[in-house]
Scaffold this active site. Sequence first.
Site: not given
Ligand code: NDP
Ligand code: 8X3
Length: 251
Positions: A9-10, A13, A34, A151, A186-187
């Site tokens: 997920g690089a 976010g 992806r 989720y 983030t997204e």
């Molecule tokens: P973003 O949507 O900004 O980033 C998500 C990343 O995951 C993207 O780089 C995307 O890359 C990758 N990804 C998603 N689906 C796939 C797939 N099927 N295969 C490979 N890569 C995938 O979200 P965040 O940075 O916020 O999320 C990162 C992590 O942090 C997640 O696990 C999320 O649950 C967790 N999190 C986020 C919070 C928030 O409030 N934002 C709070 C708590 C946890 P691509 O689309 O290019 O594949």
């Molecule tokens: C993402 C944070 O509160 O939307 O894990 O579930 S929340």
Amino acid sequence: MKKTALITGATSGIGKATAALFSEQGFTLILCGRRQERLDALKGKLSKKTEIHTLNFDVRNREEVFKAIASLPEAFSQIDVLVNNAGNAHGLDPIQNGSLDDWDAMLDINVKGLLYVSKAVIPDMVKRQAGHIINIGSLAGKEVYPKGNVYCASKHAVDALNQGMRKDLNAYGIRVGAINPGLVETEFSDVRFKGDTERASTVYQGYDALKAEDIAEIIHFVVTRPYHVNIADLLVLPTAQASSTILKKEL
Ligand code: NDP
Ligand code: 8X3
């Protein structure tokens, strides 16, 4: 010696911010996602600072995961740090209205995808008796909020897997820890609300949400502790957030 980190997920976010910070801090990087154009852009930018290899695969696809990781060139093949970050929420509906496709996506990506990547990386860590795994969980893995059902279940699974990995890999000297953020801008909400950017942006209005860079700094702190220190489980919230449902917003 320079360490190699693989970040899933690089392309966005938290993962993208972690890649940027690690590139400045002397890590060799394997960046996964992806969206090829984003991987190319990251490689172009961060190659000025460190060695970068990109891997394009969908964590849901077993074969792609194992093929991609097996394809790593020799210079990138020893993974010291695995950041299991790829993941998202899909939808926010009461259980009776939930979409099966959303449920599949969350369980397939957040749980099974994390397992596939881990399974592709861990055997070599076991062989070398070295390595550090960071699992990105969530506040949603610590409590359940209305409409968060699946989720939250997926992130509770990440919490369980984090504990399970730590126990099973203890004998091999492999460190395992989770970082569980609350609201990070983030997204994430764009994906959760399927491109409804107006609805997504309201999630972060009226208070200071965490930034991806805040979590990247914490990941960096965790992986740069001396070997005898394993930060096993961290909950990180914006100051305005006391729980999933208690958020102090300015009107
Ligand atoms: P973003 O949507 O900004 O980033 C998500 C990343 O995951 C993207 O780089 C995307 O890359 C990758 N990804 C998603 N689906 C796939 C797939 N099927 N295969 C490979 N890569 C995938 O979200 P965040 O940075 O916020 O999320 C990162 C992590 O942090 C997640 O696990 C999320 O649950 C967790 N999190 C986020 C919070 C928030 O409030 N934002 C709070 C708590 C946890 P691509 O689309 O290019 O594949
Ligand atoms: C993402 C944070 O509160 O939307 O894990 O579930 S929340």
